[in-house]
Enzyme design. Sequence first.
Site, PDB file in Angstrom:
ATOM      1  N   PRO A  30       0.805  -1.221   0.000  1.00 25.85           N
ATOM      2  CG  PRO A  30      -0.245  -1.188   2.086  1.00 25.85           C
ATOM      3  CD  PRO A  30       0.657  -1.990   1.220  1.00 25.85           C
ATOM      4  CE  LYS A  86       4.444   5.188   1.196  1.00 26.71           C
ATOM      5  NZ  LYS A  86       5.787   4.649   1.439  1.00 26.71           N
TER       6      LYS A  86
END
Length: 310
Positions: free
Chosen positions: A2, A61
Amino acid sequence: MPELPEVEVVRAGLEPAVVGARIAGVSVFDERALTRHTGGAASFEELLTGATIGVAARRGKFLWLPLVDDPRVHGRAIVGHLGMSGQLLLRPAGAPRERHERVRLEITHPVHGELAVVFADQRTFGSLAVDHLVATPDTAAGGWGTDAPFVPSQVAHIARDPLDAAFSDARFSRAVRAKRSAVKRVLLDQTVISGVGNIYADEALWAARIHPETPAFGVPARAVTRLLAEIRAVLLKALAEGGTSFDAQYVNVNGQAGYFAHSLNAYGREGQPCPRCGRPIVRAAFMNRSSHYCPRCQQVPPPRAIAAPS
DNA sequence: GGAATAACCTGGATGC
DNA sequence: TGCATCCAGGTTATTC
């Protein structure tokens, strides 16, 4: 893994289901998922139970969900990082426990009713926490999904990401050209630019024709501008395609994979022809991980052509 | 103070 | 078949 596009897909997926929802119950199955939370599972559960979620926000993130309408948690937010294998999934209330499920929030939404927000994480590098919000130094919105000039304290040291309207291109260019490290190392430094990880760093460097080991100060200003444009382009394209999925480690809130892996030009393509010149893509060890680049399109400038910063 | 490195962690792939 | 080893990589503490 991710990176910004994958986290943004998760944020956008969570937003309609969690904004305005009340947290009816909290279950912590593995306290390793709370390594960033002070106070342990009991504190985490006590603080969140009964709280209401205001918005779903993101910088780089990191995700956060500010808590509203409850004086106990005023000025605080749930802050989350997916690490390398974290997933935030939306499930029906009472759904069976997921494999690697670490934390579950049972929520009640005024429109969607009862739902479960599941945090599952195979490698346990991800985490959730309840954190205080602090004001942004530039008074601009904290990140995507929020207009409020606040970020969790754990996110305050992170630079804005390149898709953020308040991102400063000039500050980024100055920071890059002041570093003696390899340019790829600078791209992975979240205090310089957030949201870029190993995959998109390799892709952006390939697109900008810059060797990952080029000393950052040796990248001409015009090339830094081009690199930043390529970073934005690759992030936006990945976002449009739902992110990059190599295996089951990244999925959206409904458990579906993204398609950007089919659009990669360098990352994970060792030995395959460069889409630009046909020369085989090379993989090299870099910072305990891998770099992928084209040895013809991406060459390190000769040392004499590089002037070190004073 | 900046830069580099190790450690954290799990499961799939690979080799013997 | 079973075991050992390697590999993936984001963040942070530690070391240089």
